[in-house]
Scaffold this active site. Structure first.
Site, short mmCIF file in Angstrom:
data_model
loop_
_atom_site.label_atom_id
_atom_site.label_comp_id
_atom_site.label_asym_id
_atom_site.label_seq_id
_atom_site.Cartn_x
_atom_site.Cartn_y
_atom_site.Cartn_z
N ASP A 13 0.77 -1.14 -0.14
CA ASP A 13 0.05 -0.05 -0.03
C ASP A 13 0.97 1.26 0.08
O ASP A 13 0.51 2.21 0.44
CB ASP A 13 -0.90 -0.02 1.18
CG ASP A 13 -1.89 -1.33 1.18
OD1 ASP A 13 -2.40 -1.73 0.11
OD2 ASP A 13 -1.74 -2.09 2.37
N LYS A 16 1.94 2.04 -5.11
CA LYS A 16 2.68 1.66 -6.35
C LYS A 16 1.73 1.87 -7.55
O LYS A 16 2.11 2.13 -8.65
CB LYS A 16 2.83 -0.02 -6.26
CG LYS A 16 4.04 -0.25 -5.31
CD LYS A 16 4.35 -1.78 -5.48
CE LYS A 16 3.11 -2.78 -5.11
NZ LYS A 16 2.91 -2.73 -3.93
N GLY A 40 -4.27 -4.25 -4.21
CA GLY A 40 -5.05 -3.39 -4.23
C GLY A 40 -4.28 -2.18 -4.81
O GLY A 40 -3.69 -1.35 -3.97
N HIS A 41 -4.68 -1.87 -5.95
CA HIS A 41 -3.98 -0.88 -6.37
C HIS A 41 -5.08 0.35 -6.82
O HIS A 41 -6.22 0.18 -7.25
CB HIS A 41 -3.43 -0.75 -7.80
CG HIS A 41 -2.23 -1.57 -7.77
ND1 HIS A 41 -1.34 -1.70 -6.76
CD2 HIS A 41 -1.66 -2.36 -8.72
CE1 HIS A 41 -0.57 -2.41 -7.06
NE2 HIS A 41 -0.50 -2.77 -8.12
N GLN A 223 1.99 -6.68 -3.59
CA GLN A 223 2.52 -6.58 -2.06
C GLN A 223 3.67 -5.85 -2.17
O GLN A 223 4.00 -5.06 -2.60
CB GLN A 223 2.50 -7.93 -1.43
CG GLN A 223 1.37 -8.79 -1.35
CD GLN A 223 0.84 -9.11 -2.64
OE1 GLN A 223 1.33 -10.04 -3.40
NE2 GLN A 223 -0.65 -8.88 -3.05
P1 IMP Z 1 -2.31 -13.28 1.73
O1 IMP Z 1 -1.51 -12.40 0.85
O2 IMP Z 1 -3.87 -12.85 1.87
O3 IMP Z 1 -2.12 -14.52 2.17
O4 IMP Z 1 -2.12 -12.32 3.16
C1 IMP Z 1 -1.02 -12.74 3.82
C2 IMP Z 1 -0.63 -11.10 4.58
O5 IMP Z 1 -0.37 -10.17 3.32
C3 IMP Z 1 -1.70 -10.31 5.30
O6 IMP Z 1 -0.93 -9.76 6.29
C4 IMP Z 1 -2.27 -9.37 4.16
O7 IMP Z 1 -2.98 -8.33 5.03
C5 IMP Z 1 -0.92 -8.90 3.54
N1 IMP Z 1 -1.32 -8.42 2.08
C6 IMP Z 1 -1.41 -9.26 0.96
N2 IMP Z 1 -1.66 -8.60 -0.08
C7 IMP Z 1 -1.60 -7.03 0.47
C8 IMP Z 1 -1.35 -5.91 -0.37
O8 IMP Z 1 -1.67 -5.58 -1.68
N3 IMP Z 1 -0.97 -4.74 0.37
C9 IMP Z 1 -0.80 -4.97 1.87
N4 IMP Z 1 -0.85 -6.04 2.26
C10 IMP Z 1 -1.20 -7.06 1.65
#
Ligand code: IMP
Length: 427
Positions: A13, A16, A40-41, A223
């Site tokens: 977040d 990007k 999420g962009h 991420q």
């Molecule tokens: P998962 O990717 O759904 O397995 O989540 C694993 C961890 O990564 C959790 O703490 C999520 O909140 C975090 N996470 C996954 N995708 C994002 C993103 O795009 N932005 C911020 N945190 C993320």
């Protein structure tokens, strides 16, 4: 620069989407190489806000080819929903290419994601619940289903049978859920085959040929560095490689074709989900950052945890990714603070530590050592050069650059495409 990688330097977040969108308008291909619809962009183009989860942000730029690489896990329902939503708003999605080797997220992955989190209780990861971890687990266990399997019904059935074999035991006997039938999954997946066919390519071959022909490619990480399964705050991470090296394994483009690595870093820090976060503010200062930065998840709507800038993390990200340029975002959110603290090192069990601690236990014990910089009052959202920024904001920028291990090439001063101070060209 023919091939650049764009990564997040913190826990995601960082903004990007805006950076990719700005660069995407000048490159021929934008490639997503890891993650799935956990990302999420938020991109603002001509006053219109777009929230993208699975599609690469290059989709918003006419003339740019968006690519979903082999390292991505694809939820077909989400893919077609996102395509439908964008098409309704007049965005042409027909250029999208998807790797034949990308793995699919099936409904059972989402179920397993949710029940596992529930069973972990206090030890939960705080996942997005989108089935990301279970889909990557199946890939590594060699019981995954890939995009190419959609075109061979016999193979698809065999693979789904293989994937459900153990899972149904787990779901019914451990988690007390109903069994999932092979038929329901195969029927659902096959319903997408015809629509998928025109998009599916050997995207590794396509990209290398494009580079050979002098085209420009931007690899966009989902991420961020601290959520990387190898280099992040394991186990509070996502299940893929979100660092620059992931651009190669997740796309089929070799390391010696990458020219530049750009890391996006927020002027403060946020995190969603569980896990250590040394500069986290649990008081009204944290509330104030969350409110002024609009820090709520694009994918899940969860309030983000907020804290000050963490320079040891920026330096770590610079090293792990081989960062050539930093893009600092949301500097405008810090307007109005009398003093702006920056974490310059940690104190771990009474000792000052300049680098990311080696062990998880030490990182959990890390307490931030702050240096305080003068704040500024003037609105900076209209500034377009460093010289136009208040002197204190210039000082803050210079301090971050000195502390963060790479030069700052651009600074975000608002959400709009044009609200950027460009220090040096990124392409
Ligand atoms: P998962 O990717 O759904 O397995 O989540 C694993 C961890 O990564 C959790 O703490 C999520 O909140 C975090 N996470 C996954 N995708 C994002 C993103 O795009 N932005 C911020 N945190 C993320």
């Amino acid at each position: 620069m023919p091939a650049s990688v764009l990564v997040g330097a913190q826990w995601g977040d960082e903004g990007k989407g805006k950076a990719t969108d700005a660069l995407g308008s000048r490159v021929d291909y934008v490639v997503k190489f890891n993650g799935g619809n956990n990302a999420g962009h938020t991109v603002v183009v001509n006053g219109e806000t777009y929230a993208l989860h699975l599609l690469p942000s290059g989709i918003l730029t006419p003339g740019c080819t968006p690519v979903i690489g082999n390292g991505v896990v694809v939820d077909l329902g989400v893919l077609f929903e996102e395509i439908a939503e964008l098409s309704e708003r007049g965005v042409d999605c027909s250029r999208l290419l998807v790797s034949a080797n990308a793995h699919l997220i099936a409904p059972y992955h989402r179920t397993v994601d949710k029940v596992t989190e529930r069973f972990l209780g206090r030890r939960r990861i705080g996942t997005t619940g989108r089935g990301i971890g279970p889909a990557y687990a199946d890939k590594m266990n060699r019981v995954g289903v890939r995009v190419q399997d959609l075109f061979d019904a016999g193979i698809l059935r065999q693979k789904v049978e293989g994937a459900l074999d153990q899972k149904n035991h787990l779901l019914t006997k451990v988690y007390n859920r109903r069994a999932i039938t092979v038929d329901e999954i195969v029927d659902e997946l096959l319903s997408y085959s015809d629509r998928m066919r025109p998009m599916v390519r050997d995207t590794g071959l396509e990209l290398v040929r494009a580079l050979d022909a002098g085209r420009t490619v931007l690899f966009e990480a989902g991420q961020a560095t601290m959520l990387d399964v190898d280099h992040g705050t394991y186990p509070f991470v996502t299940s893929s490689n979100a660092t620059a090296a992931g651009a190669c394994t997740g796309s089929g483009v070799p390391p010696n074709r990458i020219d530049r690595v750009i890391a996006v870093v927020k002027a403060y820090t946020t995190r969603v989900g569980e896990g250590p976060f040394p500069t986290e503010l649990l008081d009204e200062d944290g509330e104030r950052l969350r409110a002024s930065g609009g820090e709520f998840g694009t994918t899940t709507g969860r309030p983000r945890r907020c804290g000050w800038y963490d320079a040891p993390i920026a330096r770590y990200a610079a090293r792990i990714n081989g960062v050539t340029d930093l893009v600092l975002t949301k500097l405008d959110v810090l307007t109005g603070w009398e003093k702006v603290p920056v974490c310059v090192a940690y104190e771990v069990d009474g000792e000052r530590v300049e680098e990311m601690p080696m062990t998880q236990s030490d990182f959990h014990h890390a307490r931030p050592v702050y240096q305080f910089f003068d704040g500024w009052e003037d609105d900076i959202t209209g500034c377009r050069s460093v010289a136009e920024l208040p002197v204190a904001a210039q000082g803050y920028l210079q301090a971050l650059e000195d502390l963060s291990g790479a030069p700052i090439s651009a600074v975000g001063v608002g959400p709009g495409r044009d609200q950027t101070v460009v220090v040096r060209d990124l392409l």
